[in-house]
Design an enzyme around this catalytic site. Structure first.
Site, short mmCIF file in Angstrom:
data_model
loop_
_atom_site.label_atom_id
_atom_site.label_comp_id
_atom_site.label_asym_id
_atom_site.label_seq_id
_atom_site.Cartn_x
_atom_site.Cartn_y
_atom_site.Cartn_z
N ASP A 102 0.84 -1.20 0.00
CA ASP A 102 0.00 0.00 0.00
C ASP A 102 0.87 1.25 0.00
O ASP A 102 2.05 1.20 0.39
CB ASP A 102 -0.89 0.03 1.25
CG ASP A 102 -1.86 -1.13 1.29
OD1 ASP A 102 -2.18 -1.67 0.22
OD2 ASP A 102 -2.29 -1.49 2.40
N1 URA Z 1 -1.18 -5.93 3.89
C1 URA Z 1 -1.69 -4.69 3.92
O1 URA Z 1 -2.71 -4.45 4.52
N2 URA Z 1 -1.01 -3.72 3.27
C2 URA Z 1 0.15 -3.93 2.61
O2 URA Z 1 0.73 -3.01 2.06
C3 URA Z 1 0.66 -5.24 2.62
C4 URA Z 1 -0.03 -6.22 3.26
#
Ligand code: URA
Length: 243
Positions: A102
């Site tokens: 993310d």
């Molecule tokens: N899980 C999440 O919630 N975000 C990420 O970036 C990676 C794994």
């Protein structure tokens, strides 16, 4: 592959620069100077020497990036800085991130043009472990932590696969822990924690399979994988059974 393309792919200069060098006889193939830019090479077998240096053709490139927060995981984006913008110019063609972090997540991101390895690392059948360090707020009960470990309903068709939880610190409504998961569902870690009453405030990926984030790699920097790191990853995905 053409001799001039071979030299260009190795970032030895522009097409016209390398053509000039070839025409001047500065490049030899198997010990013989070749003055034809269009000369057809077997890039895996032929020995190419340019200005006294023997050149090896790398078909695939593998980089470890220490992704900072605020950068999107995409190959291109009209408005935002992407992880690809953090790679040095001329580091290889057709590179893509393996999986997605993310925008606000930091940590290990593998970037490669080896689609086969990427596919194996991401295949749900391979159950490759991804370990995250996370900080979260809320109230996580012993039952909630057990649910993370056993499988939790995050609103998808199936509950999550069993995860490993390593609680590092806990104080009032704040928790620091490591979570190891074997899937790659959308926002998976955040949704798992939310499903058991918490809210992730900081998330960083520490490892993917045998590959661990180099603690000496500054945030926003990348480096090529070492031969050992690459062979370990290949071995892992070759031997992990498809379950
Ligand atoms: N899980 C999440 O919630 N975000 C990420 O970036 C990676 C794994």
């Amino acid at each position: 592959m053409r001799l001039d393309k071979f030299l260009c792919d190795l970032q030895l200069g522009t097409r016209s620069h390398v053509k000039d060098a070839i025409k001047k006889g500065l490049v030899s193939v198997n010990g013989v100077p070749v003055r034809l830019p269009e000369w057809k090479l077997d890039e895996r077998r032929d020995t190419v020497i340019y200005m006294g240096k023997s050149l090896t053709y790398l078909q695939f490139h593998y980089y470890m990036l220490h992704k900072p927060a605020g950068i999107v995981t995409a190959t291109r984006d009209q408005h935002e800085t992407t992880v690809m913008d953090l790679l040095p110019a001329g580091c290889g063609k057709n590179l893509s991130p393996v999986g997605r972090l993310d925008k606000d997540t930091e940590g290990l991101l593998l970037i490669t043009n080896d689609g086969e390895l990427a596919h194996r690392l991401l295949s749900p059948k391979k159950h490759v472990e991804k370990t995250y360090y996370l900080e979260c707020s809320g109230v996580l009960t012993a039952d909630g932590l057990a649910m993370l470990e056993n499988g939790v309903d995050i609103g998808d068709e199936a509950v999550t696969q069993p995860a490993k939880v390593r609680l590092i610190t806990r104080s009032d409504c704040s928790y620091h822990m490591e979570l190891t998961i074997t899937e790659g569902r959308f926002h998976q870690v955040k949704r798992m924690v939310q499903a058991v009453g918490g809210s992730v405030t900081y998330l960083k990926r520490l490892s993917m399979g045998t590959l661990s984030l180099d603690t000496d790699l500054p945030k926003g920097s990348c480096r090529p994988l070492t031969e050992q790191e690459l062979s370990d990853l290949k071995q892992l995905t070759a031997t992990t059974p498809d379950r």
